[in-house]
Structures are given as structure tokens and as C-alpha cells.
Motif scaffolding. Structure first.
Motif, PDB file in Angstrom:
ATOM      1  N   ARG A 102       0.805  -0.748  -0.001  1.00  0.00           N
ATOM      2  CA  ARG A 102       0.119   0.344  -0.125  1.00  0.00           C
ATOM      3  C   ARG A 102       0.798   0.649  -0.284  1.00  0.00           C
ATOM      4  NH1 ARG A 102      -5.627   1.409   1.454  1.00  0.00           N
ATOM      5  NH2 ARG A 102      -6.108  -1.025   1.643  1.00  0.00           N
ATOM      6  N   SER A 103       0.273   1.950  -1.289  1.00  0.00           N
ATOM      7  CA  SER A 103       1.154   2.963  -0.964  1.00  0.00           C
ATOM      8  C   SER A 103      -0.522   5.072  -0.982  1.00  0.00           C
ATOM      9  CB  SER A 103       1.869   4.053  -2.082  1.00  0.00           C
ATOM     10  OG  SER A 103       2.689   4.636  -2.331  1.00  0.00           O
ATOM     11  N   GLY A 104       0.979   5.779   0.607  1.00  0.00           N
ATOM     12  CA  GLY A 104       0.096   6.883   0.402  1.00  0.00           C
ATOM     13  C   GLY A 104       0.870   8.159   0.648  1.00  0.00           C
ATOM     14  N   LEU A 105       1.337   7.812  -0.129  1.00  0.00           N
ATOM     15  CA  LEU A 105       2.950   8.768  -0.174  1.00  0.00           C
ATOM     16  C   LEU A 105       2.791  10.306  -0.771  1.00  0.00           C
ATOM     17  CD1 LEU A 105       5.916   5.943  -1.338  1.00  0.00           C
ATOM     18  CD2 LEU A 105       5.860   7.713   0.756  1.00  0.00           C
ATOM     19  N   PHE A 106       2.949  11.132  -0.178  1.00  0.00           N
ATOM     20  CA  PHE A 106       2.825  12.576  -1.175  1.00  0.00           C
ATOM     21  C   PHE A 106       1.439  13.151  -1.170  1.00  0.00           C
ATOM     22  CE2 PHE A 106       7.079  10.789  -2.417  1.00  0.00           C
ATOM     23  CZ  PHE A 106       7.754  11.801  -1.185  1.00  0.00           C
ATOM     24  N   PRO A 107       0.970  12.967  -0.379  1.00  0.00           N
ATOM     25  CA  PRO A 107      -0.553  12.765  -0.947  1.00  0.00           C
ATOM     26  C   PRO A 107      -1.249  14.385  -1.010  1.00  0.00           C
ATOM     27  CG  PRO A 107      -0.459  12.564   1.712  1.00  0.00           C
ATOM     28  CD  PRO A 107       0.448  12.291   0.858  1.00  0.00           C
ATOM     29  N   ASP A 108      -2.497  13.825  -1.706  1.00  0.00           N
ATOM     30  CA  ASP A 108      -3.306  15.939  -2.214  1.00  0.00           C
ATOM     31  C   ASP A 108      -2.900  16.288  -0.927  1.00  0.00           C
ATOM     32  OD1 ASP A 108      -2.787  14.856  -5.153  1.00  0.00           O
ATOM     33  OD2 ASP A 108      -5.137  14.611  -4.750  1.00  0.00           O
ATOM     34  N   GLY A 109      -3.322  15.870   0.144  1.00  0.00           N
ATOM     35  CA  GLY A 109      -3.932  17.193   1.352  1.00  0.00           C
ATOM     36  C   GLY A 109      -2.287  17.633   1.809  1.00  0.00           C
ATOM     37  N   GLU A 110      -1.517  16.770   1.819  1.00  0.00           N
ATOM     38  CA  GLU A 110      -0.486  18.025   2.100  1.00  0.00           C
ATOM     39  C   GLU A 110      -0.383  19.345   1.523  1.00  0.00           C
ATOM     40  OE1 GLU A 110       2.939  14.415   3.321  1.00  0.00           O
ATOM     41  OE2 GLU A 110       3.126  15.581   1.221  1.00  0.00           O
ATOM     42  N   GLY A 111      -0.312  19.409   0.290  1.00  0.00           N
ATOM     43  CA  GLY A 111      -0.165  20.608  -0.656  1.00  0.00           C
ATOM     44  C   GLY A 111       0.795  20.638  -1.248  1.00  0.00           C
ATOM     45  N   GLY A 115      -1.936  14.348  -7.348  1.00  0.00           N
ATOM     46  CA  GLY A 115      -1.846  13.388  -8.822  1.00  0.00           C
ATOM     47  C   GLY A 115      -0.776  12.015  -8.772  1.00  0.00           C
ATOM     48  N   THR A 116      -0.431  11.914  -7.296  1.00  0.00           N
ATOM     49  CA  THR A 116       1.624  10.893  -7.250  1.00  0.00           C
ATOM     50  C   THR A 116       1.011   9.482  -8.220  1.00  0.00           C
ATOM     51  OG1 THR A 116       1.946  12.825  -5.298  1.00  0.00           O
ATOM     52  CG2 THR A 116       2.950  10.115  -5.663  1.00  0.00           C
ATOM     53  N   LYS A 117       1.548   9.498  -8.945  1.00  0.00           N
ATOM     54  CA  LYS A 117       1.739   8.126  -8.918  1.00  0.00           C
ATOM     55  C   LYS A 117       3.101   7.234  -8.653  1.00  0.00           C
ATOM     56  CE  LYS A 117      -1.905   8.739 -11.690  1.00  0.00           C
ATOM     57  NZ  LYS A 117      -2.768   8.253 -11.922  1.00  0.00           N
ATOM     58  N   THR A 118       3.171   6.072  -8.144  1.00  0.00           N
ATOM     59  CA  THR A 118       3.567   5.190  -7.074  1.00  0.00           C
ATOM     60  C   THR A 118       3.766   4.236  -7.459  1.00  0.00           C
ATOM     61  OG1 THR A 118       4.078   6.561  -4.711  1.00  0.00           O
ATOM     62  CG2 THR A 118       4.692   3.968  -4.736  1.00  0.00           C
ATOM     63  N   ASP A 134      -2.115   5.415  -7.116  1.00  0.00           N
ATOM     64  CA  ASP A 134      -2.237   6.380  -6.588  1.00  0.00           C
ATOM     65  C   ASP A 134      -3.735   5.952  -5.773  1.00  0.00           C
ATOM     66  OD1 ASP A 134      -4.549   5.242  -7.593  1.00  0.00           O
ATOM     67  OD2 ASP A 134      -3.865   6.671 -10.471  1.00  0.00           O
ATOM     68  N   ALA A 135      -3.832   7.656  -5.293  1.00  0.00           N
ATOM     69  CA  ALA A 135      -4.759   7.961  -4.471  1.00  0.00           C
ATOM     70  C   ALA A 135      -6.345   7.746  -4.734  1.00  0.00           C
ATOM     71  CB  ALA A 135      -5.724   9.399  -4.282  1.00  0.00           C
ATOM     72  N   ALA A 136      -6.261   6.630  -5.877  1.00  0.00           N
ATOM     73  CA  ALA A 136      -7.683   5.614  -6.732  1.00  0.00           C
ATOM     74  C   ALA A 136      -7.535   4.111  -6.076  1.00  0.00           C
ATOM     75  CB  ALA A 136      -8.230   6.169  -7.758  1.00  0.00           C
ATOM     76  N   ALA A 278       8.504  10.928 -17.954  1.00  0.00           N
ATOM     77  CA  ALA A 278       7.033  11.210 -17.680  1.00  0.00           C
ATOM     78  C   ALA A 278       6.844   9.729 -16.184  1.00  0.00           C
ATOM     79  CB  ALA A 278       6.269  11.463 -18.293  1.00  0.00           C
ATOM     80  N   LEU A 279       6.826   8.750 -16.690  1.00  0.00           N
ATOM     81  CA  LEU A 279       6.462   7.656 -16.736  1.00  0.00           C
ATOM     82  C   LEU A 279       7.605   7.295 -15.076  1.00  0.00           C
ATOM     83  CD1 LEU A 279       4.907   4.988 -16.109  1.00  0.00           C
ATOM     84  CD2 LEU A 279       5.843   4.488 -17.688  1.00  0.00           C
ATOM     85  N   GLY A 280       8.854   8.156 -15.289  1.00  0.00           N
ATOM     86  CA  GLY A 280       9.742   7.426 -14.247  1.00  0.00           C
ATOM     87  C   GLY A 280      10.349   6.682 -13.346  1.00  0.00           C
ATOM     88  N   ILE A 281      10.271   5.904 -14.344  1.00  0.00           N
ATOM     89  CA  ILE A 281      10.596   4.168 -15.240  1.00  0.00           C
ATOM     90  C   ILE A 281      12.172   3.863 -15.280  1.00  0.00           C
ATOM     91  CG2 ILE A 281      10.411   1.805 -15.080  1.00  0.00           C
ATOM     92  CD1 ILE A 281       7.882   1.894 -15.135  1.00  0.00           C
ATOM     93  N   ASP A 282      13.271   3.998 -14.905  1.00  0.00           N
ATOM     94  CA  ASP A 282      14.672   3.570 -14.997  1.00  0.00           C
ATOM     95  C   ASP A 282      15.305   2.513 -15.041  1.00  0.00           C
ATOM     96  OD1 ASP A 282      17.348   3.783 -16.298  1.00  0.00           O
ATOM     97  OD2 ASP A 282      17.876   5.612 -16.095  1.00  0.00           O
ATOM     98  N   GLU A 283      14.503   0.467 -15.304  1.00  0.00           N
ATOM     99  CA  GLU A 283      15.219  -0.301 -14.293  1.00  0.00           C
ATOM    100  C   GLU A 283      15.833  -1.491 -15.792  1.00  0.00           C
ATOM    101  OE1 GLU A 283      14.622  -1.079 -12.046  1.00  0.00           O
ATOM    102  OE2 GLU A 283      13.408   0.567 -11.213  1.00  0.00           O
TER     103      GLU A 283
END
Length: 352
Positions: A102-111, A115-118, A134-136, A278-283
């Protein structure tokens, strides 16, 4: 875990009420000093680990696994932006066939961001795969079917194109400048093939081009493709949509069409690098990640083809029934797109 450094610093400092972390981390970020950045994270490891472990968790049979940081945080870089690299080891109370992440990193509520994607790639007790959280969709189970995980990447790809105004404008420029169905079909196919190649290579870590180079070229590609149609209107007037020579076959093109196709293909190679950035993957290469990336790409292409299917027939009908109006409409669209491309080019070159 790879987390954007400045975002991690402000979020962890705020959550842990650790102002010294904010002061030291921000100063190191503004100075561009990777050594000082790592030192700030090391000096405030408790606050950083507390923030991350509270918002990113692994559980087994309903019981939370306990995270332990291995070594000190180090600093890496993506697209010219510093990232904090944390190595965490989760210990579970018993071995299980299924784990929930589960991930809740950098939620919208922090301001700070929205739309953070993990993106998670995993190998746990014989199960491997990738997932987009993501949040959804904040969690996934390693026991999920493959199509459930891939569905998330499909939606991620579709969403990326819909929210990427620069790529949509590039597509509109292609549609406006296409004189026949054969041209937009071949142009879209050429663009798809080109960006698919570089997207996959970049996302799998086989090709690396700095974002400072990629993003200005993407902006210029928008201006060039849109300007191409404007140049045709200036040079040929009402005959701008005429083919210069008659070719053989349904998909034949004239000389101008082939040149435009080559230009679109070259720009498509650069756009693929932009998609990967934009996807942020470099594996490193893996079949699991490869399939996830392919599904992400399918999501992009589905939206692209939908836009073409909606817009081009309307333009075709307008050109048939009112040729002059069609020319004015495509000219106005191309002019607007070209101006936006030039503005973005200047902004991205200047770093503003």
C-alpha cells in the motif's frame, strides 16, 4: 525506494515537525550539493524513515511487516532532479503466499503536489510483477491476476496522454496538416512506432537522454509540425490540401507527404523519451516490466486513435463542404499550436 528529494524533505519535515531537516535539506537542494543532501537525510533518518514507513507499507495475512532501513540514504538523479534512494528491509511475522503493498506517499492533502503515482516492481516469495498505485488505487496484492495489474498501467497511459497537453497539441497539428486519410494513418503509425521504440529503450534503462534536451525538442516539434501546414497554406493557398502528384495505391504519398512522414518519425523518437521520463521508470531489462510498459503504451495509443477518429472525420467533412472554411480552421489551429510550441521551447530552454 526512489523519492524526489525536495518533496521528501518538505513532506517529512512537515509530518515530523522537524524544522532543522527542512532548513538543512532545502539549503542543500538549492545549492545542488548531493553530498550535503545525503548528509541532511542521514542526520534526520528517523524523521525520513517515519514519514516513508507510515505511508508505504507491506503486510502479510493482515499483519503489518516491520521496515528497517539498510545503510544510509544516497542521492541519485532523474531528468536533472535529485532523488533520495532508500533501501528498506521489511520483516514479516510469517511466510505467506500473498502480500499486500500500500502507498499513500505525498498525498494531495499535503498541498505540495497532486496526483502522485507510485510505480512498484516486485519479486516476493516467487511472485513478481509491476503495479501503479495512486489515490484511487492505493494498494495491490501480489496474488492479483496479471490483467488487474496491467489494467492499471493501461489507465495510466491513457491518463498520461489526456493530461499531456503538449502531446495532444502535437497530435492536433498532425491532424490539421494531413490532407488525406492515408496521411494521418501513416503519420500516426510512424509516430507510434518511433516513440514506442525509444519509450521502451529509455524506460528499461538502455538509453538515457537528459530531460533538458528532450523537453525543448518536444516543444520545437510541436511548432515545426504545425508550422509545416502554415507554410503550405502560404505557398499554395487554396491548393494547400492538393496532392502534388498522383501515387499508386491507397497509402501512396507525394514527395511532400514522404518528407513530412520522415519528420514525424524523427520527432516521434524524441516524444518516446518524453513518455519514459514522465513515467519515471529507469530499470534493467525484465519481461515483467516490459509487459507493463507495453500496456502503458497501448493506453497512450488508444487515446491517440480515439482523438483521430473523432477529429479527422469532422475536418474531412468541413473540407469537402466548405473548402475555404476548412482551410481557415486548420490554419488557425496550426497557428495557435505553433505559437504554443515556440513559447514552450523558449521556456524550456531558459529553464523558466
Amino acid at each position: 525506494m526512489e523519492l524526489e528529494y525536495d518533496l521528501l524533505v518538505v513532506s517529512a519535515a512537515d509530518a515530523g515537525d522537524d524544522d532543522p531537516l527542512f532548513q538543512a535539506g532545502t539549503a542543500a537542494f538549492e545549492a545542488g550539493d548531493a553530498t550535503a543532501q545525503a548528509a541532511a537525510l542521514r542526520s534526520h533518518a528517523t524523521a525520513v524513515l517515519g514519514y516513508v514507513s507510515d505511508r508505504f507499507s507491506v503486510s502479510s495475512r493482515g499483519a503489518a511487516c516491520r521496515p528497517t532501513q539498510v545503510g544510509d540514504a544516497t542521492i541519485g538523479e532523474r531528468e536533472g532532479v535529485p532523488y533520495a534512494d532508500l533501501l528498506l528491509d521489511w520483516t514479516c511475522s510469517e511466510r505467506a503466499d500473498e502480500h499486500v503493498v500500500r502507498s499513500g506517499l505525498f498525498p494531495d492533502g499535503e498541498g505540495y503536489v497532486k496526483g502522485t503515482k507510485t510505480i512498484v516492481t516486485y519479486e516476493i516469495d516467487g511472485r513478481s510483477g509491476s503495479a501503479a498505485l495512486d489515490a484511487a488505487n492505493p494498494s495491490f496484492s501480489t496474488a492479483q491476476a496479471w490483467y488487474q495489474r496491467f489494467g492499471e498501467f493501461f489507465l495510466l497511459g491513457a491518463e498520461h496522454l489526456l493530461t499531456g497537453i503538449d502531446h495532444i497539441l502535437f497530435l492536433l497539428a498532425l491532424i490539421a496538416g494531413s490532407r488525406r486519410l492515408r496521411e494521418i494513418v501513416l503519420a500516426a503509425t510512424s509516430f507510434t512506432l518511433a516513440h514506442s521504440v525509444t519509450f521502451m529503450l529509455a524506460a528499461l534503462g538502455l538509453v538515457e537522454v537528459p530531460g533538458a534536451i528532450v523537453e525543448p525538442i518536444i516543444a520545437m516539434s510541436i511548432a515545426v509540425v504545425a508550422g509545416w501546414h502554415l507554410w503550405g497554406i502560404w505557398r499554395r493557398g487554396e491548393h494547400a490540401t492538393d496532392l502534388e502528384t498522383a501515387g499508386r495505391g491507397h497509402f501512396s504519398l507525394d514527395r511532400a507527404g514522404w518528407i513530412r512522414l520522415g519528420v514525424v518519425f524523427c520527432f516521434g523518437l524524441v516524444h518516446g523519451l518524453g513518455f519514459a521520463g514522465a513515467l519515471g521508470i529507469d530499470e534493467a531489462w525484465s519481461w515483467t516490466l516490459l509487459w507493463s510498459l507495453l500496456v502503458f503504451n497501448v493506453g497512450i495509443e488508444t487515446v491517440q486513435l480515439t482523438i483521430i477518429a473523432v477529429v479527422f472525420p469532422l475536418l474531412f467533412v468541413l473540407r469537402r463542404r466548405a473548402p475555404k472554411a476548412g482551410l481557415w480552421v486548420t490554419g488557425a489551429v496550426s497557428a495557435g499550436v505553433s505559437i504554443m510550441g515556440l513559447i514552450w521551447f523558449v521556456q524550456r530552454i531558459s529553464g523558466s
